[in-house]
Enzyme design. Sequence first.
Site, mmCIF file in Angstrom:
data_model
loop_
_atom_site.group_PDB
_atom_site.id
_atom_site.type_symbol
_atom_site.label_atom_id
_atom_site.label_comp_id
_atom_site.label_asym_id
_atom_site.label_seq_id
_atom_site.Cartn_x
_atom_site.Cartn_y
_atom_site.Cartn_z
ATOM 1 N N HIS A 60 0.830 -1.204 0.000
ATOM 2 C CA HIS A 60 0.000 0.000 0.000
ATOM 3 C C HIS A 60 0.872 1.265 0.000
ATOM 4 C CE1 HIS A 60 -3.421 2.325 2.265
ATOM 5 N NE2 HIS A 60 -3.234 2.780 1.046
ATOM 6 N N GLU A 63 2.411 1.712 -3.309
ATOM 7 C CA GLU A 63 1.417 2.216 -4.270
ATOM 8 C C GLU A 63 1.330 3.743 -4.195
ATOM 9 O OE1 GLU A 63 -2.543 3.836 -3.930
ATOM 10 O OE2 GLU A 63 -2.790 1.799 -3.159
ATOM 11 N N HIS A 64 1.356 4.294 -2.994
ATOM 12 C CA HIS A 64 1.381 5.753 -2.839
ATOM 13 C C HIS A 64 2.693 6.336 -3.361
ATOM 14 C CE1 HIS A 64 -1.945 6.802 0.190
ATOM 15 N NE2 HIS A 64 -2.127 5.522 -0.082
ATOM 16 N N GLU A 136 4.901 9.098 2.951
ATOM 17 C CA GLU A 136 3.753 8.291 2.555
ATOM 18 C C GLU A 136 3.475 7.141 3.515
ATOM 19 O OE1 GLU A 136 1.653 9.160 0.271
ATOM 20 O OE2 GLU A 136 2.873 10.910 -0.233
ATOM 21 N N GLU A 158 -4.168 6.949 7.326
ATOM 22 C CA GLU A 158 -5.264 6.367 6.541
ATOM 23 C C GLU A 158 -5.725 5.064 7.179
ATOM 24 O OE1 GLU A 158 -6.136 4.251 2.240
ATOM 25 O OE2 GLU A 158 -4.237 5.271 2.544
#
Length: 970
Positions: A60, A63-64, A136, A158
């Site tokens: 994840h 991915e950012h 990130e 997040e």
Amino acid sequence: MSKAFTLIKEEQVSELNSTAKLYVHKRTGARLLSIINDDENKVFGINFRTTPKDSTGVAHILEHSVLGGSEKYPVKEPFVELLKGSLATYINANTFPDKTCYPIASPNLQDFYNLIDVYMDAVLHPLITEQTLMQEGWHFEINDPAEPLTYKGVVFNEMKGAYSSPEGVLETRIIESLFPKHIYSVDSGGDPRNIPDLTYADFKAFWENYYHPSNSFIFFYGNDDPDARLKLMEGYLKSYKRKKVKSTVKPAKPFKRAKKVEYSYDAGSDTDIESKNYLVVNWALPETTDPILNFSLRILGSILIGTPASPLKKALLDSGLGEDLAGLGLETELRHLIFSTGLKGTRARHAKKIERLIIDTLEALVRDGIDPDMITASVNTAEFRLRENNTGSFPRGIALMRRVLTTWIHDDEDPFKLLGFEATLNEIKARLAADPRYFERLIKTHLLENPHRTTLRLKPDPELARRLEEEESARLTKIRESLDGKQIAEMVKNTKNLKLMQETPNAPEAVATLPVLKLKDLEKENKSIPIEVTQLQDTQVLYHDLFTNGIVYLDLGFDLHAMPQEYLPLTEIFARALLEMGTETEDYVKLSQRIGKSTGGIYGDSLSTTAYGSKENVSKLFIRGKATMNQSTEMLNILKDILLTTKFDNRERLKQIVLEEKSGVESGLVPGGHIFANRRVRAQFGGSGWVNDQMSGIGYLFALRELAKDIDKKWPSVLKKLETMRDALINNRSLICNVTLDAANWAAFKPRLENFIFALPDKEVTLKPFDIKASPEKEGLTIPAQVNYVGKAANLYDLGYEFDGSADVITGYLRMAYLWEKIRVLGGAYGGFCVFDENSGVFSFLSYRDPNLDTTLENYDNAAGYLKNLDPNLFNDNELTKAIIAAIGDLDTYQLPDAKGYTSMMRHLTGKTDAMLQKKRDEILSTNGEDFISFGEVLEKAAKSEAVAVIGSQAAIEGSKAGLKVTKVL
């Protein structure tokens, strides 16, 4: 055709009016699926099979991160720069348990190629530094040696938000429970407790291992040149050689016997937790590869729990053991299909009863048979959806890519098998004709006789958040105590260097490397949507001559001003009651089956907006339906029956609907807190904002809780309100009909519609304006969450602003430049937004999964100064051009025919003519620096507004210096 690729397979997919070609890149082994058709909304995606070994969230975070600068485009965030100035209909990236996807879509060919170039360089040549991981992913935040250590990072915050949502926790735990010691047992998104274990070395190694062309699955879709696709990809892949990447996702080892598991979720400070348990039963099913079994199980899922008439859903809700269904339903995007259902809002002592009820109901269906009408309805619904291929605003190509990836990503030799559906549906129908107990046998084989099952209880824990905070604090304290002065000084330096990097603008020459459209690439003329305004009986009819492939889209709008204002919170309940309570001739099960058998769906939808250029409120309840032409008469018959003969007197059924609605709103507060904060803060200005909050926001939730009590204690009063609403609303004089259909079919449908209208009551109507006063206040609405959703608003028209199309350019720029930097990059929130409603004049700032509160409000207030003090050079380079392009992209957003018809109706209702829309477009295209300064001046006045709504943790709200009035929501 490019010699760099070998064509493996080619197939005509008539159902999609497409040609599909599968290639392999000779040098690297990269797979490429090319779907060729006439859809102008072109799609590209590069996807990698990614198999994380732990829950640090590496997939994840990566991915950012890869979208945070690359060799060819060495800017901090090319992704943001793209969003600033693209006509794209979709730009994003997605992490799944077994894959990472980078899809884009655009109707503009040059824009499409630009996006591909940036994305390919991002994934193959990213500048993923230690600071990238810090921003990130996670980092130690310490600004002064005397301060305590804290964790910060976009993904860290997040996922704190995700773990604040019971439904999010439940989804993660269901998959984990079914696949222990498997890749699916870890959280690819990242568990906040594990994210700080991720090292830079592991982070970089993950990219080096998985982000190689040999591990890629490339996808194209649309009307671009298919040969150019291959040449384009060869340019990116030619320097690579084939590499063996160990990323295979093995099939799960089946259980020998079913298991029971328990987990906890954060219930906040609520002491009333007895009835807040979740109990779900979950099955791991076969792999997705067999299309007949795949589609059969999808239909079975619809039969069991897809509609109010579904027997398993009905049994669970009728039991009174919970408030609403819980679970994944049928999960289709992993290597194995999953079926999962149960109840939320349950008591711990009812766990065994619920589990037994699920099994008993399935056994009864196998023993006694499924109602044939239920099967017919579910097969028809599945077929209608496949033929219509209506993905709403989500690009069709990306939906197809995700469907194909479920088998393709696991090296299936025929990734086309889930694209077409005619042969598969015909085979399922043939099997059903030969064996009427086909679906009963599926239940027996894949559910009742399948030991790969878990019964999962998710229990509320009011102490969990405190314990997690204490664990995090203790961990940070221990780390700090292990550091010497030099190491702490180094951390302070790292924090400052990160902030310096975040605050330092990109070098102009770096930004200039990014491909950007030119203003000459934009359409100067507005795209009009055909509309014919006519009258049938006493009803206004709007007709849109658009090709719909023979499907009738019908919207019936009933004016809410015809009923008492205090009934507004009942609007959604009334709409659902019409469709889910039954009529004088059919109970709600038979009615639901009839809708499924004879239409593509009928549903309710409320609307409240402001007429442009006035304070007039437009509020309507829409009953929306769709059907093929040969089913259109039956659709109208169903609509007539529900509008005229619905029986509201089933107290228990209405209570179920109310509890489902309440549960749905409560479940949406954490994942969609910014939406509720926006509705709540706009409600403070009265008008349509207040109405929307009453019909779908926090005000609605409070009303639902009262309504649930009233059904128990004041049932005659509730029943009378529903009857009063029907009497007031169902009247052809205050009705508006909206029809989207081609001209030839309209000629046949029009007299049918007229007969329908004639059958409705025709009586005098009095439409009364809603009496709603503006009442700005600073609200703090507490929920059990580790993050906040911060809203602040003002009515710019009341502050003297006159609308100009440049507002679209400025708000878009403010969102992607200032708010992105201040709220997300520096603040660590997942998102920051601003929204301007040009109809009402209300402008709102919002944040999403935000660890801050007061700092965020301060950043909102400083936005005015940012606009007023922008570098004049902004208006001499491509920054302004990009902002204009993005605004035009929003204006020209790609729409399917039904959405076009609805948009045209909305323009009619709010008084927006084509001439007004063209004027707005011209103003967007001519936006200049003075417009930014003028907007900044009005935002300076807006900063003084008292209208604030924060949804978040009790500690953050009570500890805020903003002086919030505290109200407990959950």
